[in-house]
Design an enzyme around this catalytic site. Structure first.
Site, PDB file in Angstrom:
ATOM      1  N   GLY A   1       0.805  -1.216   0.000  1.00 34.39           N
ATOM      2  CA  GLY A   1       0.000   0.000   0.000  1.00 34.39           C
ATOM      3  C   GLY A   1       0.838   1.267   0.000  1.00 34.39           C
ATOM      4  O   GLY A   1       0.504   2.250  -0.680  1.00 34.39           O
ATOM      5  N   THR A   2       1.913   1.257   0.760  1.00 34.30           N
ATOM      6  CA  THR A   2       2.778   2.435   0.820  1.00 34.30           C
ATOM      7  C   THR A   2       3.329   2.745  -0.563  1.00 34.30           C
ATOM      8  O   THR A   2       3.250   3.881  -1.047  1.00 34.30           O
ATOM      9  CB  THR A   2       3.929   2.179   1.827  1.00 34.30           C
ATOM     10  OG1 THR A   2       3.383   2.282   3.146  1.00 34.30           O
ATOM     11  CG2 THR A   2       5.071   3.167   1.675  1.00 34.30           C
TER      12      THR A   2
ATOM     13  N   CYS B   1       1.968   2.073  11.663  1.00 27.49           N
ATOM     14  CA  CYS B   1       3.040   2.734  10.906  1.00 27.49           C
ATOM     15  C   CYS B   1       3.644   3.894  11.679  1.00 27.49           C
ATOM     16  O   CYS B   1       4.659   4.446  11.279  1.00 27.49           O
ATOM     17  CB  CYS B   1       2.520   3.229   9.563  1.00 27.49           C
ATOM     18  SG  CYS B   1       2.113   1.869   8.473  1.00 27.49           S
TER      19      CYS B   1
END
Lengths: 379, 379
Positions: free
Chosen positions: B69-70, B324
């Site tokens: 996703g990052t 995160c």
């Protein structure tokens, strides 16, 4: 199917796959989470980091995981470059580097770094003399791959490192093709940064490693990155990393036996070519220093693409070069570096093998190659 | 262990794991290789791309896979930004975006783009009015997440898209937390770019998706990238991508049942808190539009960290915010955006649940929360 394309991707070993499943079921938590599920995942991660530091003779807190070899090369080079002093912003890279290194270079060029290309000698080697000739007072970083994925040619990294150290110039080496096959460590190679990829060593795809030497300065590609000690953002993939280390542990004890195995397959291939006088030129071990598991050759009078497709029709998988450039036209940088003409380069085939390869794989290939020669003869 | 941290990472479903193993054993070849083994891997990849295009009501040739996703957020935003016309290089992002969006923004700022921050209203919503107030004649791209990972607050993406379309401004939405839970598609949301991540939908970690609308211009982050139609370099992870799509296929038919399930667990949690008059404030559904599976709350008089660790000691895994940022100090952007003081923010806990969560998980949590209240009372 006779799979002879190990340089593109290896089969996954059972140990890696089993551990992946176990970790996915029992340690799916985010390793950054502070509860026990997260701490346990983080414990696995710590173990993996320490284990890799042992293999690489590096420091566990300087072993950084990425999403693959491409990302590892990009992050390694840019992170080192960003920390170079202002008067050291010249970077030298060999002509044969993987496309990921080229990506890093184009990004750094945009950011005002000067980049120049290091050409090898006629045997594809980046010698100390070649290196020396291109060093500048402002050279800060050099990137030379340990071995090329298309030709298998091995570079004298330790010698280059020794020379660079004298001037305090950093050396990065892409060891994706050599880790688990040759000795790859900071101590042996003398490199300040080493990158690896999981899917070349019998682990699933999706893990890269950047290992940095103890005193090497770096700046994150993305400032304030939240994972991997600030080196890279993004959830750390504990199950895949565990699988990667499991694969390393599985292959580690038999590395020399594996080397002998691939060497004997290579010898059998060469013997078969010679015995049948097939019209195939290859990198002779007497002139070129090559990885035993990568056999680069030129089928004289036929296009490599045609040879590859004929092999494929007979159930033998080989390549014409790097899979990362399979759809691109024109000569690859690795072949250009050898001073080949377009015509010669078009004849290129790459046969690559490893732990799972058998005599039968080689013999099946030799059959097809011989059949091609017969056809050629009849025409 | 009662795992209530689904927003950080979900367990992996059997279907995904089984397919991963099957693909790793039988389709380990590089999908870019031109032999049959490569073509077969590429066939799997094509199927996955088409399947995702169906889910996202997008185009298969504009569905690009990344390593997570990052990376998906970074690649989506930078690829769109690089193709913006020179007179449209202002970018607006909401205050609550994931750190990966911030990474993309700092890179774009360095490259001469102007970036400004879109603040939500007191309920954490980016309204059309708020958006309108910050649009400039040179705004080219807006990035607003579909729902926040820390608070679960859902943004009115379709309305924002409608407004932006009028001025030809592109909209990117990070749908990592909502895909598989809410309706996420180009048609429903009207977004030009949507990003997803595998490990929030019961698949292994390591796959991200960028889906672009049919007429959206883009330029690759790394020029001449060799994979994913030029969108991203690096070997494409066919086994993991297959596992991701297998997980999507597994959850797709029961999406509304799952929504009901999480909603009923949330109701049970709220009922328990109210019945025992626990000193817990939460985002009331009457004021805030939130994802049912993310329950953000403030334990009044106690630090979130303390509540989380106490839960952990009793075998219940919850979080204090995004994994995160778990090791970072200070108020997260999502809480700052709600206008909270540092003191209020420090009381924050996030409970998140999904398909595998049970009444027993919620009751175990309620037990610990009640125990904490008792202790607090006794002091």
């Amino acid at each position: 199917m006779n799979y002879l394309d190990y340089a593109a991707s290896t089969p996954v070993c059972t140990q890696a796959l089993e551990l992946f499943c176990e970790l996915s079921v029992n340690h799916y938590a985010n390793a950054s989470s502070l509860h026990d599920a997260g701490s346990e995942a983080n414990g696995v991660l710590r173990y993996c980091r320490e284990q890799l530091a042992v293999y690489l003779e590096g420091c566990a807190d300087r072993v950084f995981f990425t999403g693959g070899g491409t990302e590892a090369n990009i992050f390694a080079i840019i992170s080192l470059a960003k920390a170079l002093p202002a008067q050291r912003r010249h970077i030298l890279v060999s002509q044969m580097e993987h496309s990921s290194v080229q990506h890093a270079m184009s990004m750094l060029s945009e950011q005002g770094f000067s980049v120049s290309i290091l050409q090898p000698n006629q045997y594809g080697m980046v010698t100390t003399e070649r290196l020396e000739a291109q060093l500048r007072p402002n050279t800060g970083l050099v990137s030379v791959q340990h071995a090329n994925s298309e030709t298998g040619i091995i570079q004298p990294i330790a010698m280059l490192a020794k020379r660079l150290r004298k001037d305090g110039i950093l050396l990065h080496t892409d060891a994706v093709q050599t880790f688990g096959k040759l000795e790859v460590s900071h101590a042996v190679l003398g490199a300040d940064a080493i990158t690896l990829a999981s899917h070349k060593v019998y682990a699933p795809k999706g893990v890269g490693v950047v290992s940095l030497g103890p005193n090497v300065a770096w700046q994150p590609l993305y400032p304030s990155s939240s994972h991997e000690g600030g080196f890279r953002p993004g959830t750390v993939n504990v199950p895949l990393i565990g699988a990667f280390v499991a694969a390393c542990e599985a292959i580690w004890p038999s590395r020399s036996a594996d080397r002998e195995h691939t060497r004997s397959l290579r010898d059998r291939l060469i013997a078969g070519i010679e015995k049948q006088s097939l019209p195939i030129r290859y990198f002779s071990p007497s002139a070129y220093d090559v990885l035993p598991g990568i056999f680069g050759a030129f089928y004289q009078g036929l296009e490599g693409q045609y040879v590859m497709l004929t092999c494929n029709r007979h159930g033998v998988c080989i390549a014409t070069g790097s899979a990362c450039r399979a759809t691109e036209q024109g000569l690859s940088p690795a072949l250009k570096a050898l001073g080949l003409s377009h015509h010669q380069g078009a004849q290129y085939i790459r046969i690559s093998f490893g732990r799972g390869s058998t005599i039968a794989d080689i013999d099946a290939l030799l059959d097809v190659l011989a059949r091609l020669a017969q056809h050629q003869h009849q025409r």
